[in-house]
Design a protein around this motif. Structure first.
Motif, PDB file in Angstrom:
ATOM      1  N   SER A 183      -5.507  37.171 -18.616  1.00  0.00           N
ATOM      2  CA  SER A 183      -5.806  38.151 -19.669  1.00  0.00           C
ATOM      3  C   SER A 183      -4.531  38.809 -20.184  1.00  0.00           C
ATOM      4  CB  SER A 183      -6.749  39.240 -19.140  1.00  0.00           C
ATOM      5  OG  SER A 183      -7.927  38.694 -18.608  1.00  0.00           O
ATOM      6  N   VAL A 184      -3.586  38.996 -19.281  1.00  0.00           N
ATOM      7  CA  VAL A 184      -2.322  39.666 -19.603  1.00  0.00           C
ATOM      8  C   VAL A 184      -1.181  38.855 -19.009  1.00  0.00           C
ATOM      9  CG1 VAL A 184      -0.955  41.772 -19.352  1.00  0.00           C
ATOM     10  CG2 VAL A 184      -3.468  41.921 -19.488  1.00  0.00           C
ATOM     11  N   TRP A 185      -0.177  38.603 -19.830  1.00  0.00           N
ATOM     12  CA  TRP A 185       1.027  37.905 -19.364  1.00  0.00           C
ATOM     13  C   TRP A 185       2.249  38.779 -19.572  1.00  0.00           C
ATOM     14  CZ3 TRP A 185       1.830  32.911 -17.299  1.00  0.00           C
ATOM     15  CH2 TRP A 185       0.676  32.125 -17.201  1.00  0.00           C
ATOM     16  N   LEU A 186       3.114  38.810 -18.546  1.00  0.00           N
ATOM     17  CA  LEU A 186       4.402  39.482 -18.640  1.00  0.00           C
ATOM     18  C   LEU A 186       5.500  38.438 -18.475  1.00  0.00           C
ATOM     19  CD1 LEU A 186       2.520  41.926 -18.036  1.00  0.00           C
ATOM     20  CD2 LEU A 186       4.347  42.879 -16.627  1.00  0.00           C
ATOM     21  N   ALA A 187       6.564  38.563 -19.256  1.00  0.00           N
ATOM     22  CA  ALA A 187       7.677  37.619 -19.160  1.00  0.00           C
ATOM     23  C   ALA A 187       8.974  38.328 -19.501  1.00  0.00           C
ATOM     24  CB  ALA A 187       7.454  36.432 -20.092  1.00  0.00           C
ATOM     25  N   VAL A 188      10.070  37.707 -19.104  1.00  0.00           N
ATOM     26  CA  VAL A 188      11.388  38.287 -19.382  1.00  0.00           C
ATOM     27  C   VAL A 188      12.005  37.628 -20.607  1.00  0.00           C
ATOM     28  CG1 VAL A 188      11.748  38.814 -16.945  1.00  0.00           C
ATOM     29  CG2 VAL A 188      12.607  36.653 -17.879  1.00  0.00           C
ATOM     30  N   GLU A 189      12.927  38.338 -21.217  1.00  0.00           N
ATOM     31  CA  GLU A 189      13.674  37.780 -22.343  1.00  0.00           C
ATOM     32  C   GLU A 189      14.878  37.001 -21.837  1.00  0.00           C
ATOM     33  OE1 GLU A 189      14.848  36.848 -26.218  1.00  0.00           O
ATOM     34  OE2 GLU A 189      12.963  37.656 -25.453  1.00  0.00           O
ATOM     35  N   GLN A 190      15.485  37.537 -20.764  1.00  0.00           N
ATOM     36  CA  GLN A 190      16.637  36.862 -20.187  1.00  0.00           C
ATOM     37  C   GLN A 190      16.616  37.031 -18.671  1.00  0.00           C
ATOM     38  OE1 GLN A 190      19.982  38.750 -22.042  1.00  0.00           O
ATOM     39  NE2 GLN A 190      19.784  40.651 -20.880  1.00  0.00           N
ATOM     40  N   GLU A 191      17.288  36.129 -18.002  1.00  0.00           N
ATOM     41  CA  GLU A 191      17.294  36.113 -16.551  1.00  0.00           C
ATOM     42  C   GLU A 191      17.727  37.456 -15.962  1.00  0.00           C
ATOM     43  OE1 GLU A 191      19.966  33.876 -13.219  1.00  0.00           O
ATOM     44  OE2 GLU A 191      19.228  32.641 -14.879  1.00  0.00           O
ATOM     45  N   ALA A 192      16.987  37.904 -14.950  1.00  0.00           N
ATOM     46  CA  ALA A 192      17.253  39.137 -14.198  1.00  0.00           C
ATOM     47  C   ALA A 192      16.837  40.398 -14.950  1.00  0.00           C
ATOM     48  CB  ALA A 192      18.725  39.241 -13.798  1.00  0.00           C
ATOM     49  N   GLY A 193      16.298  40.233 -16.150  1.00  0.00           N
ATOM     50  CA  GLY A 193      15.909  41.388 -16.952  1.00  0.00           C
ATOM     51  C   GLY A 193      14.509  41.883 -16.649  1.00  0.00           C
ATOM     52  N   PRO A 194      14.095  42.941 -17.350  1.00  0.00           N
ATOM     53  CA  PRO A 194      12.770  43.513 -17.145  1.00  0.00           C
ATOM     54  C   PRO A 194      11.689  42.707 -17.870  1.00  0.00           C
ATOM     55  CG  PRO A 194      13.906  44.743 -18.829  1.00  0.00           C
ATOM     56  CD  PRO A 194      14.899  43.735 -18.303  1.00  0.00           C
TER      57      PRO A 194
END
Length: 231
Positions: A183-194
């Motif tokens: 239902s909800v996905w979280l992902a980073v923009e760049q390695e080690a980031g939030p």
């Protein structure tokens, strides 16, 4: 009568269990039919970063490579909570459990307070919005999200976001971490980031809510037979 209550209760449990299985099977079939549709917006930088991380790690530890890019990594927390359904958080997402935990805390706070501005700050654009019928739309900029904010982040989505938990997160390499059956996905923009919210899927949330209701109704605590027999 107790015997009849046991039989009717058992029948109800079987029916509810079958309903739950049916929902799970329907979801699996839907996922297979839509296998070419990524669950998150395409991001070549993120996907390439994950592949590079895995290639560099080899037999080593993804956490070690990520910590090198962070100023003050929470090594104990990251190590303790790196394992998730689908694999290691670090290797699959390119960031750490502590980064996810901080993001989750901010998302939950924004959802509970119904703080529109705070919630928008937790979104990474483009945001993939999937409606209840499975129609997909990428909201490319803040103005597009602002117009549809109340539709995308309706009360059911906000209630779900207020309950997300790191230990219930699943991960998919190159995509990110998801909650409530996607239902909800979280992902980073760049390695080690939030990590930030990149997908809100109303169709998946409806399925997750149906399955949760069926499982709750089929649990022994909710069984008429259990109540009738006092067991």
């Amino acid at each position: 009568m107790p015997t009849r209550a046991k039989r009717s209760g058992a029948a109800l449990l079987c029916a509810l269990a079958l309903a739950g299985c049916g929902l799970a099977e329907e979801r699996a079939e839907s996922q297979q039919a839509d296998s070419k549709a990524a669950p998150v917006p395409k991001n070549d930088k993120r996907e390439a970063g994950t592949k590079t991380l895995l290639a560099k790690a080899g037999d080593a530890d993804c956490l070690l490579l990520i910590w090198e890019k962070q100023q003050n990594p929470d090594r104990d927390f990251d190590r303790r909570f790196d394992a998730a359904t689908g694999g290691a958080i670090s290797c699959a997402t390119g960031t750490t459990a502590s980064e996810f935990e901080r993001a989750i805390a901010d998302i939950r706070k924004a959802a509970l307070s119904r703080d529109r501005k705070a919630m928008m700050e937790q979104v990474r654009l483009p945001l993939l919005y999937i409606d209840a019928d499975g129609n997909r739309r990428e909201l490319a900029d803040a103005s597009a999200l602002d117009v549809l904010f109340n539709t995308v982040f309706d009360s059911e989505v906000l209630d779900a976001l207020a309950e997300i938990d790191l230990q219930e997160m699943s991960v998919t390499a190159g995509q990110g971490g998801d909650f409530h059956l996607g239902s909800v996905w979280l992902a980073v923009e760049q390695e080690a980031g939030p990590p930030r919210i990149v997908t809100i899927n109303h169709q998946a949330l409806a399925e997750a809510m149906q399955l949760a209701a069926a499982e709750a109704a089929a649990s022994p605590a909710a069984s008429p037979a259990t109540r009738a027999t006092g067991g």
